[in-house]
Design an enzyme around this catalytic site. Structure first.
Site, mmCIF file in Angstrom:
data_model
loop_
_atom_site.group_PDB
_atom_site.id
_atom_site.type_symbol
_atom_site.label_atom_id
_atom_site.label_comp_id
_atom_site.label_asym_id
_atom_site.label_seq_id
_atom_site.Cartn_x
_atom_site.Cartn_y
_atom_site.Cartn_z
ATOM 1 N N ASP A 244 4.824 -10.690 -0.145
ATOM 2 C CA ASP A 244 4.810 -10.204 1.022
ATOM 3 C C ASP A 244 5.616 -10.765 2.238
ATOM 4 O O ASP A 244 5.791 -9.895 3.331
ATOM 5 C CB ASP A 244 3.361 -9.997 1.366
ATOM 6 N N GLN B 2 -3.280 -6.114 -0.801
ATOM 7 C CA GLN B 2 -2.991 -5.223 -0.212
ATOM 8 C C GLN B 2 -4.177 -5.337 1.152
ATOM 9 O O GLN B 2 -4.969 -5.304 1.167
ATOM 10 C CB GLN B 2 -3.230 -4.008 -0.834
ATOM 11 N N LYS C 191 3.982 0.953 -5.837
ATOM 12 C CA LYS C 191 4.283 -0.260 -6.243
ATOM 13 C C LYS C 191 4.478 -0.441 -7.795
ATOM 14 O O LYS C 191 5.408 -1.028 -8.335
ATOM 15 C CB LYS C 191 3.646 -1.472 -5.687
#
Ligand code: GUN
Length: 292
Positions: free
Chosen positions: A119, A96, A52
């Protein structure tokens, strides 16, 4: 059979994002800033976060990573979330997953400012998505929509079967494809571990999205001739014929299913790169909203 090349499609999407980022900078708006929070040292999570970060830089998005030890407690993580919510330099951030077991994931996600929730996991974004309002949409389903669009796959009126009901992929995917939209208007069946006669259902599918988390679960006899197959899974399976001692595989038994499919995504190089590009797209959206 045609391969759906997620790497190529993601490069195209990243070019579009890079052009938009350049426009912001030309307008004297700072580059979008994405933060990833990584708790513990799960190797797969580290790999994802590194990818990412690299992808962010490739499009001109600023990226930083907060690395916290596995023993971090819930309050410490909540404190960081509150700090990032307030930090005006940060347009979007992700925590995460998976998190260590002693941390309640729901409490963490609920604490994120939904405007920075790139997200798309916060209940506000999920609710907006269900209602068809503008929202941050979970990156993997969003990437899959882009891939279907790129390959001009008709979804209108088609039978779509989604395997797996996770909050991150299966559930949002099923909602998005049944919405009234260009890539939508499908008749969606969401299958899971309690589904009976699964093969009978998958055999009727025009499009199958496999997000069940089991290596090579979907076999050729479960698929009709000409189906479109999207494989969300990524697993390491032992393979002594490989130098590394393993190979990467998805939720689909690729070699046998590919013979019947009209289109199929490879693993790796299918859905994975699309997820990362979609995350960057959300970060750009958050930065634009933030600049308003
Ligand atoms: N772990 C696996 N996939 C994801 C994702 O899309 N977002 C976050 N935050 N964690 C993940």
């Amino acid at each position: 059979m045609k391969l759906m090349d997620g790497k190529a499609a993601s490069e195209k999407l990243k070019k579009e994002i890079a052009a938009e980022v350049a426009k912001l900078i030309d307008a004297d708006i700072k580059a979008p800033h994405l933060v990833a929070v990584l708790v513990g040292d799960d190797p797969a999570s580290q790999t994802y976060v590194n990818s990412k970060e690299k992808a962010s830089h490739s499009v001109g998005i600023t990226s930083s990573v907060y690395r916290l030890p596995a023993k971090t407690n819930e309050q410490e993580l909540l404190d960081l979330v509150h700090f990032l919510n307030k930090d005006e330099e940060v347009d979007g951030f992700i925590v995460q997953l998976p998190l260590p077991k002693h941390i309640n994931v729901e409490r963490i996600i609920n604490a994120i400012d939904y405007r920075k929730d790139v997200d798309g996991f916060h209940p506000m974004n999920v609710g907006k998505m269900v209602l068809g309002e503008p929202a941050m949409i979970s990156a993997t389903p969003q990437g899959i929509l882009y891939l279907l669009k790129t390959y001009k796959i008709q979804t209108k009126g088609k039978n779509v079967v989604v395997l797996g009901r996770s909050n991150i992929v299966g559930t949002p995917m099923s909602i998005l494809l049944s919405r009234k939209a260009e890539i939508g208007d499908a008749t969606v069946t969401l299958c899971h571990s309690r589904t009976e006669n699964l093969s009978k259902i998958t055999q009727k599918a025009d499009i199958i999205i496999a997000a069940i988390g089991q290596p090579e679960f979907l076999k050729a006899d479960m698929v009709k001739e000409g189906a479109v197959i999207i494989d969300v899974g990524i697993h390491r399976v032992d393979d002594t014929t490989k130098e590394k001692g393993y190979r990467l595989t998805g939720d689909v038994a690729f070699d046998e299913v590919a013979k019947k499919a009209s289109f199929i995504t490879p693993v790796p190089g299918g859905v994975g790169p699309m997820t990362i590009a979609a995350l960057l797209q959300n970060t750009l959206l958050a930065a634009k909203n933030n600049a308003k």
